[in-house]
Write an enzyme that holds these catalytic residues in place. Structure first.
Site, PDB file in Angstrom:
ATOM      1  N   CYS A 234      36.227  34.777  51.068  1.00 42.84           N
ATOM      2  CA  CYS A 234      37.473  35.476  50.745  1.00 42.84           C
ATOM      3  C   CYS A 234      37.315  36.330  49.482  1.00 42.84           C
ATOM      4  O   CYS A 234      37.135  35.796  48.390  1.00 42.84           O
ATOM      5  CB  CYS A 234      38.564  34.419  50.578  1.00 42.84           C
ATOM      6  SG  CYS A 234      40.086  35.012  49.833  1.00 42.84           S
TER       7      CYS A 234
ATOM      8  N   CYS B  19      39.887  35.716  46.760  1.00 43.03           N
ATOM      9  CA  CYS B  19      39.614  34.407  46.144  1.00 43.03           C
ATOM     10  C   CYS B  19      38.558  34.546  45.053  1.00 43.03           C
ATOM     11  O   CYS B  19      38.660  33.921  43.996  1.00 43.03           O
ATOM     12  CB  CYS B  19      39.127  33.398  47.181  1.00 43.03           C
ATOM     13  SG  CYS B  19      40.318  33.038  48.492  1.00 43.03           S
TER      14      CYS B  19
END
Length: 102
Positions: free
Chosen positions: A31, A34
């Site tokens: 991600c 993230c």
């Protein structure tokens, strides 16, 4: 304080039974957002000893993600007294993450 790796096995102990507020970052290695938030979360953990900071890898701990309805990542939850008191979804600047903590 360092960031704690939160799993289904240690979640109750680290998060629900904590006498301090707990910031939990639900994330995954693949991600991009993230990866943007992760260093900020690490920095907050290093600066604040009045909170507990933990990370949940949703690929490894999908039961926890489902338990808290995490549909998008990063999702950051703040727990106080075992209850969710604030939530943010998506990459956020440090100032916004600090606001979550109150």
């Amino acid at each position: 304080m360092s960031v704690q790796n939160i799993t289904n096995e240690n979640f109750d102990e680290i998060v629900l039974r904590s006498d301090k507020p707990v910031l939990v970052d639900f994330w995954a290695e693949w991600c991009g957002p993230c990866r943007m938030v992760s260093p900020i979360v690490d920095e907050i953990a290093g600066e604040r000893d009045d909170i507990v900071v933990g990370k949940v890898n949703v690929d490894e701990q999908n039961e926890l993600a489902a338990r808290f309805g995490v549909m998008s990542i990063p999702t950051l939850l703040v727990f106080k007294g075992g209850e969710i008191v604030s939530k943010a979804v998506g990459a956020r600047p440090k100032a916004e993450l600090l606001k979550l903590l109150g």
